[in-house]
Design an enzyme around this catalytic site. Structure first.
Site, PDB file in Angstrom:
ATOM      1  N   CYS A 343      -5.526  -6.738  -7.909  1.00 36.83           N
ATOM      2  CA  CYS A 343      -6.284  -7.317  -8.964  1.00 36.83           C
ATOM      3  C   CYS A 343      -5.900  -7.667 -10.305  1.00 36.83           C
ATOM      4  CB  CYS A 343      -7.382  -5.822  -9.153  1.00 36.83           C
ATOM      5  SG  CYS A 343      -8.986  -6.242  -9.891  1.00 36.83           S
ATOM      6  N   HIS A 452      -9.308  -3.693  -3.850  1.00 35.63           N
ATOM      7  CA  HIS A 452      -8.963  -2.292  -4.068  1.00 35.63           C
ATOM      8  C   HIS A 452      -8.903  -1.484  -2.349  1.00 35.63           C
ATOM      9  CE1 HIS A 452      -8.234  -2.535  -8.273  1.00 35.63           C
ATOM     10  NE2 HIS A 452      -9.500  -3.040  -8.429  1.00 35.63           N
TER      11      HIS A 452
END
Length: 510
Positions: A343, A452
């Site tokens: 991310c 994630h």
């Protein structure tokens, strides 16, 4: 109560309050959820307001705290944002992003939160309780409080503790941490600060993290019961060697003690780190040692480096620059180093970070466009609204396999066509915008993804770790590692068994 038509009085809510932060509320709720599930009940976790950057995304794209997602897994159900209707995500300077029922609704300072968000917050908590009971009429809510329920300067604006307990007429347990010392004062002081109608809700006391022979606390237990007229329902032994600490399986304060690890992983401890539960699957690998890195150092001791997610990507990039870590990461990449970004970590591995709407910390810097570490030819532009969704994709590298996870990020990342390395950079997934990698001339790989939970994908994790082994001239493993989800189930079951052995839940239920 305003929801009696949807409420089965046989299944009275249970609420876990604590004498302080870190007393053990999260793990106690997780354990109770699994115990009740095994008894044939339909437990559902609930925490009115949580403050955390460790988040989960439900099937509708709604954000919630990871600790409530874990508690939902303990119940054997899918997480849903109404289990945590208010999520506050700290982003520095005493400000937080405010999430209501999974959706971002604004930014608030600590000073203005009560004035601007207290009443809307209470309404969304009541709405969420109604939603849960409408969907699950035979459920029993297992509610987690926050911090201490009797912070007298804050009690008038406390959305999470006694206000919820009174609204639901919940049977409350008061949990205290004996490891910290002063357990008698913690219990008596907390109860003395409650109003009589609040104290009546406390049906039992739980002593947590007791070291040594439990029989040595027999007199202490009797004294507490005589003084408070409230039963001590259990004395839970020290479990930290077996289970993660408070606040949702985070690894930040955990230390690995492998004497001879096969793989050594360094994770950059960013000031605004988010979603550190991403690394639980690595922590649960018997051959992997994790160390957290917070200052510049020679990184060549590590088999690979991870740059984690960030709540303030530009601010954290400035930290990497100013601390010297950015330079050390580059040096490591030129020495057969393997680097993986998740991310915000992916974004920082790129060449350019642009923040035209001041979403990612650029207000700390006069320039809204700064350079990334520059190891992947990627340009990220942060937009007004973030992306939150579950992911079902398929990997191309390092193997072909089904991938599940979720995205929580602001910004769109594209290949930087002006960069010479563009042709050497490849997609990791069939959904091209989810991740990229390139192989270094010096050996090693640079890779990053927006997903994630990527390491929860067992087959993908096995192939990636074997790739790391090859770059470091270590033997690859043919056998599959144990499923992380099975490992998580085992951890929850062991936790529930430990509580069941030391906690008289039948007294509470009756």
């Amino acid at each position: 109560m305003e929801f009696t038509e949807n409420y089965n009085p046989k299944n009275k809510p249970i609420m876990v309050l604590g004498t302080s932060s870190g007393a053990g509320k999260s793990l106690t709720v997780t354990a109770i959820c699994r115990i009740l599930k095994k008894l044939g009940e339909e437990p559902i976790p609930f925490k009115g307001q949580n403050m955390s950057n460790n988040a989960w995304v439900d099937s509708n794209g709604g954000e919630m705290a990871y600790s409530q997602a874990l508690q939902a897994f303990s119940c054997g159900i899918n997480p849903s944002s109404e289990m945590n209707p208010i999520l506050l995500k700290p982003q520095g300077d005493s400000t937080s992003e405010v999430i209501h029922l999974g959706k971002s609704v604004g930014i608030s300072t600590a000073k203005d939160y009560y004035k601007d968000w207290f009443m809307p917050g209470w309404e969304v908590i009541k709405k969420s309780i109604n939603i849960i009971y409408e969907k699950n009429k035979n459920c029993r809510l297992i509610i987690e409080g926050a911090g201490s329920p009797v912070e007298m300067n804050l009690i008038h604006r406390d959305l999470t503790n006694l206000r919820v307990a009174k609204y639901l007429d919940a049977s409350c347990i008061l949990v205290t941490d004996i490891e910290r010392g002063g357990v008698f004062a913690q219990i008596i002081g907390t109860l003395e600060l409650m109003k009589p109608e609040e104290r009546k809700l406390i049906k039992g006391i739980l002593i947590n993290r007791f070291r040594g022979d439990l029989s040595l606390f027999k007199e202490g237990k009797k004294w507490i019961e005589d003084k408070t007229k409230i039963p001590v329902l259990g004395i839970i032994p020290w479990l930290n060697d077996k289970f993660p600490p408070e606040d949702s399986l985070d690894l930040l304060e955990r230390k690995s003690y492998l004497s001879n690890p096969e793989i050594k992983v360094g994770i950059i401890k960013l000031p605004s780190i988010s979603n550190f539960s991403d690394f639980d699957p690595l922590e649960n690998e018997n051959s992997i040692l994790i160390e957290w890195i917070s200052e510049a150092q020679n990184l060549n001791q590590f088999d690979f480096i991870i740059i984690p997610g960030s709540k303030q990507t530009i601010k954290d990039q400035l930290f990497l620059n100013e601390s010297g870590l950015s330079k050390e990461i580059k040096n490591y990449s030129h020495n057969n180093g393997n680097i993986f970004g998740i991310c915000g970590g992916l974004q920082m591995l790129g060449t350019v970070l642009e923040d035209p709407f001041f979403k990612e910390g650029s207000n700390f810097n006069s320039d809204q466009s700064i350079k990334g570490i520059g190891l992947l030819p990627l340009k990220t532009t942060f937009l007004k609204h973030k992306i939150t969704r579950q992911i079902h994709s398929e990997s191309i590298w390092p193997n072909s396999t089904k991938i599940i996870g979720f995205e929580i990020h602001n910004g769109i990342t594209k290949l930087d066509s002006s960069h010479l390395d563009t042709l050497k950079t490849n997609h990791i997934f069939k959904d091209f915008d989810l991740g990229w990698y390139k192989e270094n001339r010096e050996g090693g790989t640079i890779a990053g993804t927006y997903i994630h939970g990527i390491f929860e994908n067992d087959e993908w994790r096995d192939h990636y770790i074997n790739l790391i082994r090859k770059t470091k001239n270590k033997l690859t493993l043919d056998k599959k590692s144990r499923s992380y989800k099975m490992k998580r189930e085992s951890i929850i079951n062991n936790l529930a068994n430990e509580f069941n052995n030391h906690f008289n839940i039948s007294l509470l239920l009756n």
